[in-house]
Design an enzyme around this catalytic site. Structure first.
Site, short mmCIF file in Angstrom:
data_model
loop_
_atom_site.label_atom_id
_atom_site.label_comp_id
_atom_site.label_asym_id
_atom_site.label_seq_id
_atom_site.Cartn_x
_atom_site.Cartn_y
_atom_site.Cartn_z
N THR A 133 12.22 37.82 -25.45
CA THR A 133 11.49 38.86 -24.73
C THR A 133 11.77 38.84 -23.23
OG1 THR A 133 9.25 39.49 -24.08
CG2 THR A 133 9.54 37.22 -24.71
N ASP A 134 11.55 39.98 -22.57
CA ASP A 134 11.66 40.02 -21.10
C ASP A 134 10.51 39.29 -20.42
OD1 ASP A 134 9.61 41.84 -21.59
OD2 ASP A 134 10.55 43.52 -20.55
N GLU A 135 9.43 39.00 -21.18
CA GLU A 135 8.25 38.38 -20.55
C GLU A 135 8.54 36.98 -20.03
OE1 GLU A 135 4.44 38.89 -22.25
OE2 GLU A 135 4.89 40.89 -23.00
N TYR A 159 1.84 33.06 -24.54
CA TYR A 159 2.89 33.68 -25.37
C TYR A 159 4.25 33.57 -24.69
CZ TYR A 159 6.04 37.38 -26.94
OH TYR A 159 7.16 38.06 -27.35
N LYS A 163 7.68 31.48 -25.73
CA LYS A 163 9.00 32.10 -25.96
C LYS A 163 10.04 31.49 -25.02
CE LYS A 163 10.04 35.03 -28.36
NZ LYS A 163 10.50 35.05 -29.78
N ASN A 188 9.59 46.01 -23.96
CA ASN A 188 8.58 46.45 -24.94
C ASN A 188 9.15 47.45 -25.95
OD1 ASN A 188 6.93 45.49 -22.62
ND2 ASN A 188 5.26 46.17 -23.93
N ASN A 189 8.96 47.14 -27.22
CA ASN A 189 9.38 48.04 -28.29
C ASN A 189 8.22 48.93 -28.74
OD1 ASN A 189 11.87 46.44 -30.38
ND2 ASN A 189 11.52 46.11 -28.22
N TYR A 216 -6.58 48.50 -19.79
CA TYR A 216 -6.92 47.30 -19.03
C TYR A 216 -6.78 47.56 -17.53
CZ TYR A 216 -6.15 44.70 -23.47
OH TYR A 216 -6.18 44.23 -24.76
P1 NAD Z 1 5.29 40.74 -35.15
O1 NAD Z 1 4.12 39.94 -34.69
O2 NAD Z 1 5.09 42.18 -35.52
O3 NAD Z 1 5.98 40.03 -36.39
C1 NAD Z 1 6.19 38.65 -36.45
C2 NAD Z 1 6.55 38.30 -37.89
O4 NAD Z 1 6.79 36.88 -37.93
C3 NAD Z 1 5.43 38.59 -38.89
O5 NAD Z 1 5.95 39.21 -40.04
C4 NAD Z 1 4.88 37.20 -39.22
O6 NAD Z 1 4.34 37.12 -40.54
C5 NAD Z 1 6.11 36.33 -39.04
N1 NAD Z 1 5.79 34.93 -38.74
C6 NAD Z 1 4.89 34.48 -37.83
N2 NAD Z 1 4.86 33.14 -37.84
C7 NAD Z 1 5.78 32.74 -38.76
C8 NAD Z 1 6.23 31.47 -39.21
N3 NAD Z 1 5.70 30.33 -38.73
N4 NAD Z 1 7.19 31.42 -40.16
C9 NAD Z 1 7.72 32.57 -40.67
N5 NAD Z 1 7.32 33.79 -40.29
C10 NAD Z 1 6.37 33.87 -39.33
O7 NAD Z 1 6.36 40.61 -33.98
P2 NAD Z 1 7.46 41.66 -33.49
O8 NAD Z 1 6.85 42.56 -32.49
O9 NAD Z 1 8.15 42.21 -34.68
O10 NAD Z 1 8.45 40.67 -32.70
C11 NAD Z 1 9.55 40.04 -33.35
C12 NAD Z 1 10.27 39.16 -32.36
O11 NAD Z 1 10.72 39.96 -31.26
C13 NAD Z 1 9.38 38.08 -31.73
O12 NAD Z 1 10.13 36.93 -31.58
C14 NAD Z 1 8.99 38.65 -30.37
O13 NAD Z 1 8.75 37.63 -29.45
C15 NAD Z 1 10.23 39.44 -30.03
N6 NAD Z 1 10.04 40.60 -29.15
C16 NAD Z 1 9.08 41.55 -29.42
C17 NAD Z 1 8.97 42.67 -28.60
C18 NAD Z 1 7.95 43.75 -28.86
O14 NAD Z 1 7.78 44.65 -28.03
N7 NAD Z 1 7.26 43.74 -29.98
C19 NAD Z 1 9.84 42.82 -27.51
C20 NAD Z 1 10.80 41.83 -27.25
C21 NAD Z 1 10.90 40.73 -28.09
O1 DAU Z 2 7.80 42.95 -22.96
C1 DAU Z 2 8.02 42.58 -24.29
C2 DAU Z 2 6.70 42.23 -24.93
O2 DAU Z 2 6.02 43.45 -25.14
C3 DAU Z 2 6.85 41.45 -26.23
O3 DAU Z 2 7.45 40.22 -25.97
C4 DAU Z 2 5.49 41.24 -26.89
O4 DAU Z 2 5.65 40.62 -28.15
C5 DAU Z 2 4.84 42.60 -27.09
O5 DAU Z 2 3.54 42.44 -27.63
C6 DAU Z 2 4.75 43.34 -25.75
O6 DAU Z 2 3.84 42.67 -24.85
P1 DAU Z 2 2.81 43.48 -23.93
O7 DAU Z 2 1.70 42.58 -23.56
O8 DAU Z 2 3.52 44.20 -22.84
O9 DAU Z 2 2.34 44.60 -25.01
P2 DAU Z 2 0.91 45.23 -25.35
O10 DAU Z 2 1.16 46.39 -26.26
O11 DAU Z 2 -0.08 44.21 -25.77
O12 DAU Z 2 0.45 45.81 -23.92
C7 DAU Z 2 1.25 46.76 -23.23
C8 DAU Z 2 0.54 47.03 -21.91
O13 DAU Z 2 -0.68 47.75 -22.18
C9 DAU Z 2 0.13 45.78 -21.16
O14 DAU Z 2 0.25 46.02 -19.75
C10 DAU Z 2 -1.35 45.60 -21.53
C11 DAU Z 2 -1.82 47.03 -21.72
N1 DAU Z 2 -2.90 47.21 -22.72
C12 DAU Z 2 -2.74 46.68 -23.96
C13 DAU Z 2 -3.71 46.81 -24.93
C14 DAU Z 2 -3.53 46.19 -26.30
C15 DAU Z 2 -4.02 47.98 -22.41
O15 DAU Z 2 -4.16 48.50 -21.28
N2 DAU Z 2 -4.99 48.12 -23.38
C16 DAU Z 2 -4.89 47.56 -24.62
O16 DAU Z 2 -5.82 47.71 -25.44
#
Ligand code: NAD
Ligand code: DAU
Length: 356
Positions: A133-135, A159, A163, A188-189, A216
């Site tokens: 992640t970019d975080e 978190y 990572k 962020n996806n 927030y």
């Molecule tokens: P998610 O939380 O939707 O899915 C995570 C999956 O991992 C789930 O299916 C869960 O059951 C599985 N899992 C959790 N712990 C496990 C374990 N111990 N063994 C096997 N499986 C396990 O997450 P996501 O949003 O799909 O993210 C996937 C990856 O991409 C993560 O590594 C996250 O850090 C990274 N990422 C996410 C985003 C985003 O915006 N969502 C952006 C950049 C990177």
């Molecule tokens: O940047 C990549 C990351 O993006 C991934 O690594 C993480 O797995 C993914 O969850 C996401 O993290 P964020 O914290 O950016 O995503 P989230 O959707 O939780 O929040 C996006 C922004 O919105 C953040 O600034 C917090 C804000 N927010 C979030 C929630 C859930 C709100 O204002 N209200 C809310 O209820």
């Protein structure tokens, strides 16, 4: 030939699996623990398809990993498995340490053992791609340039710290043991099958249910949004052509403040499914207490991936967010399926009365 993915029942992993099966003939082994974030309904269209082999299990289980690697002899492993929600990491960091750090370590150990035993040609072509992640780079000032791959790590939440630790372990296995790793750091996806604890799906789902849309703090935090299918295409490209040991930032050049995102979703819903009372969804916006340690701004510089591997996102934010809202409107069955007891417990804990 086969590849093994971990976390392939979560948001990004499942989108990746679905695209893989649609676009290739190669077998995909999918190891997922099925935590609250993992959902087999997302993969229902693959039921009975021998190209996809689902195994419920934990990346901390070294014996299971070893057995799967020996049995399926994958040419590549992609690690999506993680605890991924920042707010949950603030309430309870333990699972993040166990899965994101210890789990990645166990995966690295199992893969190293398997890779060492491969015949030379297969050892040469094998890849472990770690999805990050970019975080990990921390928070940017308003005018600062976007994160490049050279940006120093400065994670601010449990978190992102977990990572960052996993990224360092992956890096060390390349430098110390020569393991052929690749790392991607993505912004962020958003898109189909996104669990409604994250901002975009939460807002869509709450809006349709007539509930408050929690913002927030002042809502001026900036995230850089990428449609999930574009993240999946970037991962495929890095797996195919990335230089071993390299890191690639993945992003959509779509920096937007949270409030603008929420207003955009409200506008799309006003157009596609107006409220019965004729009022705008905007009226449901509710400013709530800020996230502790909330990062102000993320922005990804994805030029290395474009320059070296020719990858570019195919969706703009405008096309991607419209597709996403339309997908949620058409797939309420999926939303209802994930709103189980544990989801309701989380919403009550995180938002109290304010999210209702
Ligand atoms: P998610 O939380 O939707 O899915 C995570 C999956 O991992 C789930 O299916 C869960 O059951 C599985 N899992 C959790 N712990 C496990 C374990 N111990 N063994 C096997 N499986 C396990 O997450 P996501 O949003 O799909 O993210 C996937 C990856 O991409 C993560 O590594 C996250 O850090 C990274 N990422 C996410 C985003 C985003 O915006 N969502 C952006 C950049 C990177
Ligand atoms: O940047 C990549 C990351 O993006 C991934 O690594 C993480 O797995 C993914 O969850 C996401 O993290 P964020 O914290 O950016 O995503 P989230 O959707 O939780 O929040 C996006 C922004 O919105 C953040 O600034 C917090 C804000 N927010 C979030 C929630 C859930 C709100 O204002 N209200 C809310 O209820």
């Amino acid at each position: 030939m086969a590849i093994l993915v971990t976390g392939g029942a979560g948001f990004i992993g499942a989108n990746f699996v679905l695209d893989w099966v649609a676009q290739t003939d190669e077998k995909i082994i999918n190891l997922d623990k099925l935590t609250y974030a993992g959902n087999l309904q997302t993969l229902a269209s693959l039921e009975g398809d021998p190209q996809h082999v689902f195994v419920q299990g934990d990346i901390n289980d070294g014996a299971l990993l070893g057995q799967l690697l020996t049995e399926h002899q994958p040419r590549a492993v992609i690690n999506f498995a993680a605890e991924s929600h920042v707010d949950r990491s603030i309430h309870g960091p333990e699972d993040f340490i166990q899965t994101n750090i210890v789990g990645t370590f166990r995966l690295l150990e199992a893969v190293r053992g398997y890779w060492k035993g491969l015949p030379e040609a297969l050892r040469e072509s094998f890849r472990l791609l770690h999805v990050s992640t970019d975080e990990v780079y921390g928070s940017l000032e308003a005018q600062a340039p976007a994160f490049t791959e050279q940006h120093a790590y400065a994670p601010n939440s449990p978190y992102s710290a977990s990572k960052a630790a996993s990224d360092h372990l992956v890096r060390s296995y390349h430098h110390t043991y020569g393991l052929p790793v690749l790392t991607t750091n993505c912004s962020n996806n958003y898109g189909p099958f996104h669990f409604p604890e994250k901002l975009i799906p939460l807002v869509i789902v709450n809006a349709l249910a007539g509930k408050a849309l929690p913002i927030y703090g002042d809502g001026q935090q900036i995230r850089d949004w990428l449609y999930v299918k574009d993240h999946c295409s970037a991962i495929r490209r890095v797996l195919e052509a990335g230089q071993v040991g390299e890191v690639y930032n993945v992003g959509g050049w779509n920096e937007k403040p949270n409030l603008e995102i929420v207003e955009r979703i409200c506008g799309l819903l006003d157009e596609l499914q107006p409220r019965a009372d004729g009022n705008p969804y905007h009226n449901q916006i509710n400013f709530v207490a800020d996230r502790p340690g909330h990062d102000r701004r993320y922005a990804i510089d994805a030029r290395k991936l474009e320059r070296e591997l020719g990858w570019k996102p195919s969706e703009t934010f405008e096309t991607g967010i419209r597709k996403t809202v339309e997908w949620y409107l058409a797939n309420q069955w999926w939303v209802q399926g994930v709103q189980s007891g544990s989801y309701r417990d989380w919403v009550a804990r995180q938002y109290g009365g304010q999210g209702e």
